[in-house]
Design a protein around this motif. Structure first.
Motif, PDB file in Angstrom:
ATOM      1  N   LYS A   8     -23.356 -40.850  23.510  1.00 47.78           N
ATOM      2  CA  LYS A   8     -22.659 -41.463  22.374  1.00 47.78           C
ATOM      3  C   LYS A   8     -22.799 -42.983  22.355  1.00 47.78           C
ATOM      4  O   LYS A   8     -22.676 -43.599  21.290  1.00 47.78           O
ATOM      5  CB  LYS A   8     -21.177 -41.107  22.403  1.00 47.78           C
ATOM      6  CG  LYS A   8     -20.880 -39.661  22.137  1.00 47.78           C
ATOM      7  CD  LYS A   8     -20.721 -39.440  20.688  1.00 47.78           C
ATOM      8  CE  LYS A   8     -20.263 -38.008  20.435  1.00 47.78           C
ATOM      9  NZ  LYS A   8     -20.220 -37.706  19.036  1.00 47.78           N
ATOM     10  N   VAL A   9     -23.038 -43.604  23.506  1.00 45.16           N
ATOM     11  CA  VAL A   9     -23.164 -45.062  23.562  1.00 45.16           C
ATOM     12  C   VAL A   9     -24.242 -45.546  22.601  1.00 45.16           C
ATOM     13  O   VAL A   9     -24.056 -46.537  21.892  1.00 45.16           O
ATOM     14  CB  VAL A   9     -23.444 -45.549  25.007  1.00 45.16           C
ATOM     15  CG1 VAL A   9     -23.921 -46.993  25.029  1.00 45.16           C
ATOM     16  CG2 VAL A   9     -22.196 -45.405  25.866  1.00 45.16           C
ATOM     17  N   ASP A  10     -25.366 -44.850  22.548  1.00 41.77           N
ATOM     18  CA  ASP A  10     -26.463 -45.264  21.661  1.00 41.77           C
ATOM     19  C   ASP A  10     -25.989 -45.393  20.215  1.00 41.77           C
ATOM     20  O   ASP A  10     -26.206 -46.414  19.559  1.00 41.77           O
ATOM     21  CB  ASP A  10     -27.614 -44.252  21.696  1.00 41.77           C
ATOM     22  CG  ASP A  10     -28.198 -44.042  23.066  1.00 41.77           C
ATOM     23  OD1 ASP A  10     -27.705 -44.642  24.042  1.00 41.77           O
ATOM     24  OD2 ASP A  10     -29.163 -43.275  23.166  1.00 41.77           O
ATOM     25  N   GLU A  11     -25.377 -44.349  19.723  1.00 42.08           N
ATOM     26  CA  GLU A  11     -24.894 -44.318  18.342  1.00 42.08           C
ATOM     27  C   GLU A  11     -23.828 -45.398  18.124  1.00 42.08           C
ATOM     28  O   GLU A  11     -23.841 -46.103  17.110  1.00 42.08           O
ATOM     29  CB  GLU A  11     -24.309 -42.926  18.065  1.00 42.08           C
ATOM     30  CG  GLU A  11     -23.708 -42.724  16.713  1.00 42.08           C
ATOM     31  CD  GLU A  11     -23.077 -41.341  16.590  1.00 42.08           C
ATOM     32  OE1 GLU A  11     -22.116 -41.230  15.808  1.00 42.08           O
ATOM     33  OE2 GLU A  11     -23.521 -40.398  17.268  1.00 42.08           O
ATOM     34  N   PHE A  12     -22.925 -45.541  19.080  1.00 43.22           N
ATOM     35  CA  PHE A  12     -21.864 -46.533  18.974  1.00 43.22           C
ATOM     36  C   PHE A  12     -22.442 -47.940  18.879  1.00 43.22           C
ATOM     37  O   PHE A  12     -22.019 -48.745  18.047  1.00 43.22           O
ATOM     38  CB  PHE A  12     -20.922 -46.414  20.188  1.00 43.22           C
ATOM     39  CG  PHE A  12     -19.704 -47.273  20.090  1.00 43.22           C
ATOM     40  CD1 PHE A  12     -18.564 -46.816  19.444  1.00 43.22           C
ATOM     41  CD2 PHE A  12     -19.681 -48.544  20.646  1.00 43.22           C
ATOM     42  CE1 PHE A  12     -17.434 -47.613  19.349  1.00 43.22           C
ATOM     43  CE2 PHE A  12     -18.559 -49.346  20.551  1.00 43.22           C
ATOM     44  CZ  PHE A  12     -17.433 -48.879  19.906  1.00 43.22           C
ATOM     45  N   VAL A  13     -23.411 -48.233  19.721  1.00 45.95           N
ATOM     46  CA  VAL A  13     -24.035 -49.562  19.714  1.00 45.95           C
ATOM     47  C   VAL A  13     -24.776 -49.784  18.398  1.00 45.95           C
ATOM     48  O   VAL A  13     -24.655 -50.847  17.785  1.00 45.95           O
ATOM     49  CB  VAL A  13     -24.965 -49.744  20.931  1.00 45.95           C
ATOM     50  CG1 VAL A  13     -25.822 -50.998  20.804  1.00 45.95           C
ATOM     51  CG2 VAL A  13     -24.148 -49.786  22.216  1.00 45.95           C
ATOM     52  N   ARG A  14     -25.535 -48.789  17.946  1.00 43.71           N
ATOM     53  CA  ARG A  14     -26.263 -48.944  16.673  1.00 43.71           C
ATOM     54  C   ARG A  14     -25.319 -49.220  15.507  1.00 43.71           C
ATOM     55  O   ARG A  14     -25.622 -50.007  14.622  1.00 43.71           O
ATOM     56  CB  ARG A  14     -27.090 -47.688  16.387  1.00 43.71           C
ATOM     57  CG  ARG A  14     -28.373 -47.620  17.179  1.00 43.71           C
ATOM     58  CD  ARG A  14     -29.239 -46.461  16.685  1.00 43.71           C
ATOM     59  NE  ARG A  14     -30.280 -46.180  17.632  1.00 43.71           N
ATOM     60  CZ  ARG A  14     -30.279 -45.160  18.495  1.00 43.71           C
ATOM     61  NH1 ARG A  14     -29.276 -44.299  18.509  1.00 43.71           N
ATOM     62  NH2 ARG A  14     -31.271 -44.984  19.338  1.00 43.71           N
ATOM     63  N   GLU A  15     -24.162 -48.556  15.492  1.00 45.98           N
ATOM     64  CA  GLU A  15     -23.204 -48.722  14.400  1.00 45.98           C
ATOM     65  C   GLU A  15     -22.479 -50.060  14.458  1.00 45.98           C
ATOM     66  O   GLU A  15     -22.183 -50.647  13.420  1.00 45.98           O
ATOM     67  CB  GLU A  15     -22.158 -47.599  14.438  1.00 45.98           C
ATOM     68  CG  GLU A  15     -22.672 -46.269  13.981  1.00 45.98           C
ATOM     69  CD  GLU A  15     -21.614 -45.180  14.100  1.00 45.98           C
ATOM     70  OE1 GLU A  15     -20.424 -45.488  14.329  1.00 45.98           O
ATOM     71  OE2 GLU A  15     -21.983 -44.000  13.975  1.00 45.98           O
ATOM     72  N   ASN A  16     -22.172 -50.540  15.651  1.00 50.75           N
ATOM     73  CA  ASN A  16     -21.291 -51.692  15.800  1.00 50.75           C
ATOM     74  C   ASN A  16     -21.980 -52.992  16.198  1.00 50.75           C
ATOM     75  O   ASN A  16     -21.386 -54.064  16.056  1.00 50.75           O
ATOM     76  CB  ASN A  16     -20.200 -51.365  16.822  1.00 50.75           C
ATOM     77  CG  ASN A  16     -19.277 -50.291  16.328  1.00 50.75           C
ATOM     78  OD1 ASN A  16     -18.443 -50.530  15.468  1.00 50.75           O
ATOM     79  ND2 ASN A  16     -19.445 -49.082  16.836  1.00 50.75           N
ATOM     80  N   PHE A  17     -23.205 -52.889  16.706  1.00 51.86           N
ATOM     81  CA  PHE A  17     -23.928 -54.072  17.173  1.00 51.86           C
ATOM     82  C   PHE A  17     -25.382 -53.963  16.697  1.00 51.86           C
ATOM     83  O   PHE A  17     -26.289 -53.690  17.477  1.00 51.86           O
ATOM     84  CB  PHE A  17     -23.859 -54.178  18.706  1.00 51.86           C
ATOM     85  CG  PHE A  17     -22.452 -54.172  19.234  1.00 51.86           C
ATOM     86  CD1 PHE A  17     -21.683 -55.323  19.211  1.00 51.86           C
ATOM     87  CD2 PHE A  17     -21.885 -53.013  19.740  1.00 51.86           C
ATOM     88  CE1 PHE A  17     -20.380 -55.332  19.694  1.00 51.86           C
ATOM     89  CE2 PHE A  17     -20.589 -53.003  20.227  1.00 51.86           C
ATOM     90  CZ  PHE A  17     -19.837 -54.161  20.202  1.00 51.86           C
ATOM     91  N   LYS A  18     -25.571 -54.174  15.420  1.00 46.37           N
ATOM     92  CA  LYS A  18     -26.857 -53.892  14.782  1.00 46.37           C
ATOM     93  C   LYS A  18     -28.030 -54.688  15.341  1.00 46.37           C
ATOM     94  O   LYS A  18     -29.165 -54.250  15.274  1.00 46.37           O
ATOM     95  CB  LYS A  18     -26.736 -54.114  13.281  1.00 46.37           C
ATOM     96  CG  LYS A  18     -25.636 -53.233  12.676  1.00 46.37           C
ATOM     97  CD  LYS A  18     -25.890 -52.855  11.280  1.00 46.37           C
ATOM     98  CE  LYS A  18     -24.786 -52.080  10.641  1.00 46.37           C
ATOM     99  NZ  LYS A  18     -24.359 -50.890  11.266  1.00 46.37           N
ATOM    100  N   ASP A  19     -27.781 -55.865  15.926  1.00 44.66           N
ATOM    101  CA  ASP A  19     -28.868 -56.674  16.474  1.00 44.66           C
ATOM    102  C   ASP A  19     -29.303 -56.233  17.874  1.00 44.66           C
ATOM    103  O   ASP A  19     -30.328 -56.674  18.365  1.00 44.66           O
ATOM    104  CB  ASP A  19     -28.464 -58.153  16.538  1.00 44.66           C
ATOM    105  CG  ASP A  19     -28.333 -58.753  15.143  1.00 44.66           C
ATOM    106  OD1 ASP A  19     -28.933 -58.202  14.193  1.00 44.66           O
ATOM    107  OD2 ASP A  19     -27.618 -59.765  15.004  1.00 44.66           O
ATOM    108  N   CYS A  20     -28.520 -55.387  18.499  1.00 47.45           N
ATOM    109  CA  CYS A  20     -28.844 -54.940  19.852  1.00 47.45           C
ATOM    110  C   CYS A  20     -29.980 -53.917  19.807  1.00 47.45           C
ATOM    111  O   CYS A  20     -29.922 -52.955  19.050  1.00 47.45           O
ATOM    112  CB  CYS A  20     -27.612 -54.324  20.509  1.00 47.45           C
ATOM    113  SG  CYS A  20     -27.914 -53.747  22.187  1.00 47.45           S
ATOM    114  N   ASP A  21     -31.014 -54.139  20.623  1.00 48.12           N
ATOM    115  CA  ASP A  21     -32.145 -53.199  20.631  1.00 48.12           C
ATOM    116  C   ASP A  21     -32.423 -52.616  22.023  1.00 48.12           C
ATOM    117  O   ASP A  21     -33.402 -51.908  22.217  1.00 48.12           O
ATOM    118  CB  ASP A  21     -33.400 -53.864  20.073  1.00 48.12           C
ATOM    119  CG  ASP A  21     -33.869 -55.062  20.889  1.00 48.12           C
ATOM    120  OD1 ASP A  21     -33.307 -55.343  21.959  1.00 48.12           O
ATOM    121  OD2 ASP A  21     -34.807 -55.738  20.435  1.00 48.12           O
ATOM    122  N   GLU A  22     -31.529 -52.906  22.985  1.00 51.07           N
ATOM    123  CA  GLU A  22     -31.726 -52.382  24.335  1.00 51.07           C
ATOM    124  C   GLU A  22     -30.388 -52.397  25.072  1.00 51.07           C
ATOM    125  O   GLU A  22     -29.587 -53.298  24.902  1.00 51.07           O
ATOM    126  CB  GLU A  22     -32.734 -53.264  25.086  1.00 51.07           C
ATOM    127  CG  GLU A  22     -33.014 -52.827  26.502  1.00 51.07           C
ATOM    128  CD  GLU A  22     -33.985 -53.762  27.219  1.00 51.07           C
ATOM    129  OE1 GLU A  22     -34.859 -53.264  27.918  1.00 51.07           O
ATOM    130  OE2 GLU A  22     -33.844 -55.004  27.071  1.00 51.07           O
TER     131      GLU A  22
END
Length: 157
Positions: free
Chosen positions: A101-115
């Motif tokens: 779930k971390v992947d989805e959470f990061v994509r939704e909340n921290f759009k500039d994060c790519d790693e």
């Protein structure tokens, strides 16, 4: 069903569980992690509550601070740290579901994060396997942590 949400103070009783001596060598408790965040002079660390069926059952921190640069040169990366699941609930797949779930959470909340990067103690075999099984890669890079050598692992988003 496992879900992640930004930590709220009302979650604290559910994440204020004790870790055994072995786990304490490898990760911080939620209380310790929250205290470190409070002491910081930035707002780059985000405490996250892990829920199972709406009950707080685990904790982690997503950190954009400069510590990540010990693990990666990628300024868009995020450091995952202080990950734990209540010991009474371990072995039920909550940790694995949360890491997925971390992947989805990061994509939704921290759009500039790519790693996402993390460091796991070489003696913490269960955690290393969990991270491998949820898509994190180890390519030979290590560092010395507070309890010995650590594997540096990453996942591109």
């Amino acid at each position: 069903m496992v879900q992640l949400n930004f930590f709220e103070q009302k979650d604290f009783p559910g994440v204020n569980y004790a870790l055994d001596e072995d786990q304490m060598r490898y990760t911080a408790t939620a209380e310790q992690a929250l205290k470190k965040i409070e002491e910081r002079k930035d707002t780059l660390a985000f405490p996250i509550t892990i829920f199972e069926d709406e009950n707080p059952c685990g904790f982690l921190v997503l950190d954009f601070g400069s510590d990540k640069l010990e693990l990666t040169d990628n300024k868009q990366a995020m450091l995952l740290r202080s990950f734990s699941v209540n010991p009474e609930l371990q072995g039920k797949g909550i940790g694995k579901a949360a890491m997925i779930k971390v992947d989805e959470f990061v994509r939704e909340n921290f759009k500039d994060c790519d790693e996402i990067v993390l460091a796991v103690n070489q003696n913490n075999i269960a955690a290393y396997q969990l991270y491998r099984n949820t898509g994190y890669h180890y390519e030979g890079k290590t560092k010395i942590g507070r309890s010995g050598p650590q594997y540096i692992m990453y996942k591109k988003l």
